[in-house]
Design a protein around this motif. Structure first.
Motif, short mmCIF file in Angstrom:
data_model
loop_
_atom_site.label_atom_id
_atom_site.label_comp_id
_atom_site.label_asym_id
_atom_site.label_seq_id
_atom_site.Cartn_x
_atom_site.Cartn_y
_atom_site.Cartn_z
N MET A 50 6.38 -11.18 8.12
CA MET A 50 6.64 -11.63 6.75
C MET A 50 5.32 -12.06 6.11
O MET A 50 4.75 -13.08 6.50
CB MET A 50 7.64 -12.78 6.74
N ILE A 51 4.84 -11.25 5.18
CA ILE A 51 3.60 -11.56 4.46
C ILE A 51 3.86 -11.38 2.98
O ILE A 51 4.78 -10.66 2.58
CB ILE A 51 2.43 -10.68 4.93
N ASP A 52 3.04 -12.02 2.16
CA ASP A 52 3.26 -11.93 0.72
C ASP A 52 2.82 -10.57 0.18
O ASP A 52 2.17 -9.77 0.86
CB ASP A 52 2.58 -13.08 -0.03
N ARG A 56 0.35 -7.48 1.59
CA ARG A 56 0.87 -6.13 1.84
C ARG A 56 0.00 -5.08 1.14
O ARG A 56 -0.30 -4.04 1.70
CB ARG A 56 2.31 -5.99 1.38
N LYS A 57 -0.40 -5.38 -0.10
CA LYS A 57 -1.27 -4.46 -0.83
C LYS A 57 -2.60 -4.31 -0.12
O LYS A 57 -3.12 -3.20 0.03
CB LYS A 57 -1.50 -4.95 -2.26
N ARG A 58 -3.17 -5.43 0.32
CA ARG A 58 -4.44 -5.39 1.06
C ARG A 58 -4.28 -4.60 2.35
O ARG A 58 -5.15 -3.79 2.71
CB ARG A 58 -4.90 -6.82 1.35
N SER A 63 -5.63 -0.03 5.33
CA SER A 63 -5.11 0.92 6.31
C SER A 63 -5.34 2.35 5.86
O SER A 63 -5.75 3.20 6.67
CB SER A 63 -3.63 0.69 6.56
N GLU A 64 -5.08 2.65 4.60
CA GLU A 64 -5.29 4.01 4.10
C GLU A 64 -6.75 4.41 4.25
O GLU A 64 -7.06 5.51 4.71
CB GLU A 64 -4.86 4.13 2.65
N TYR A 65 -7.65 3.51 3.88
CA TYR A 65 -9.07 3.81 3.97
C TYR A 65 -9.53 3.91 5.43
O TYR A 65 -10.14 4.90 5.83
CB TYR A 65 -9.88 2.75 3.22
N GLY A 66 -9.23 2.89 6.22
CA GLY A 66 -9.70 2.84 7.60
C GLY A 66 -9.11 3.93 8.47
O GLY A 66 -9.83 4.58 9.23
N LEU A 67 -7.80 4.13 8.37
CA LEU A 67 -7.17 5.18 9.17
C LEU A 67 -7.61 6.57 8.71
O LEU A 67 -7.75 7.48 9.52
CB LEU A 67 -5.65 5.05 9.14
N LEU A 75 -11.05 12.22 14.87
CA LEU A 75 -10.04 13.15 15.38
C LEU A 75 -10.02 14.49 14.67
O LEU A 75 -9.21 15.35 15.01
CB LEU A 75 -8.65 12.49 15.29
N ASP A 76 -10.86 14.67 13.66
CA ASP A 76 -10.94 15.92 12.91
C ASP A 76 -9.59 16.31 12.32
O ASP A 76 -9.23 17.49 12.24
CB ASP A 76 -11.49 17.04 13.81
N TYR A 77 -8.82 15.31 11.90
CA TYR A 77 -7.51 15.52 11.28
C TYR A 77 -7.69 15.36 9.78
O TYR A 77 -7.99 14.25 9.31
CB TYR A 77 -6.49 14.51 11.83
N HIS A 78 -7.52 16.45 9.03
CA HIS A 78 -7.78 16.42 7.59
C HIS A 78 -6.51 16.67 6.76
O HIS A 78 -6.61 16.98 5.58
CB HIS A 78 -8.86 17.44 7.23
N GLN A 79 -5.37 16.52 7.37
CA GLN A 79 -4.10 16.67 6.66
C GLN A 79 -3.73 15.36 5.98
O GLN A 79 -4.33 14.32 6.22
CB GLN A 79 -2.99 17.06 7.65
N LYS A 80 -2.69 15.43 5.15
CA LYS A 80 -2.19 14.22 4.51
C LYS A 80 -1.57 13.30 5.57
O LYS A 80 -1.12 13.76 6.61
CB LYS A 80 -1.10 14.55 3.49
N PHE A 81 -1.54 12.01 5.24
CA PHE A 81 -0.77 11.09 6.06
C PHE A 81 -0.13 10.05 5.16
O PHE A 81 -0.64 9.73 4.09
CB PHE A 81 -1.59 10.46 7.17
N TYR A 82 1.01 9.56 5.58
CA TYR A 82 1.77 8.56 4.84
C TYR A 82 1.96 7.33 5.71
O TYR A 82 2.13 7.45 6.92
CB TYR A 82 3.15 9.10 4.44
N ILE A 83 1.96 6.17 5.06
CA ILE A 83 2.28 4.93 5.75
C ILE A 83 3.50 4.32 5.07
O ILE A 83 3.48 4.05 3.88
CB ILE A 83 1.10 3.93 5.67
N ASN A 84 4.57 4.19 5.83
CA ASN A 84 5.79 3.53 5.34
C ASN A 84 5.83 2.11 5.88
O ASN A 84 5.76 1.92 7.08
CB ASN A 84 7.03 4.28 5.81
N ILE A 85 5.93 1.15 4.97
CA ILE A 85 5.93 -0.25 5.36
C ILE A 85 7.35 -0.81 5.37
O ILE A 85 8.10 -0.62 4.40
CB ILE A 85 5.05 -1.08 4.40
N HIS A 86 7.67 -1.51 6.44
CA HIS A 86 8.95 -2.22 6.56
C HIS A 86 8.65 -3.68 6.85
O HIS A 86 7.84 -3.99 7.72
CB HIS A 86 9.80 -1.64 7.70
N VAL A 87 9.30 -4.55 6.10
CA VAL A 87 9.08 -6.00 6.29
C VAL A 87 10.35 -6.62 6.79
O VAL A 87 11.43 -6.26 6.41
CB VAL A 87 8.64 -6.66 4.98
#
Length: 87
Positions: A50-52, A56-58, A63-67, A75-87
């Motif tokens: 549980m975070i404000d 969550r935005k931070r 995460s998008e930038y670092g990952l 890893l030479d992975y240049h495809q799209k990736f998505y992060i789904n957040i659940h709180v």
């Protein structure tokens, strides 16, 4: 230059993602799972403590930038990736 494909085991990706989040957000990530979809898109589903909203935005931005750097650089992975957040 001819494009090439790289086969990467989900466990290898998982270990990099886990290590990144342990270093950057050690008490925020409770659990996560990842899937490689049929079009080679990576989907990461993460359960957060549980975070404000600002945290969550931070989390998402960092995460998008670092990952993204890890996936493409190490890893030479240049495809799209998505992060789904659940709180």
């Amino acid at each position: 230059m001819v494009p090439h494909s790289v086969d990467i085991d989900c466990n290898v990706i998982r270990s990099y993602v886990h290590e990144f989040w342990q270093e950057e957000f050690p008490k925020v990530v409770k659990d996560f799972d990842l899937f490689i979809l049929p079009d080679n898109t990576l989907e990461i589903s993460v359960k957060l403590a549980m975070i404000d909203l600002d945290m969550r935005k931070r989390f998402l931005e960092k995460s998008e930038y670092g990952l993204g750097k890890i996936l493409s650089g190490f890893l030479d992975y240049h495809q799209k990736f998505y992060i789904n957040i659940h709180v």
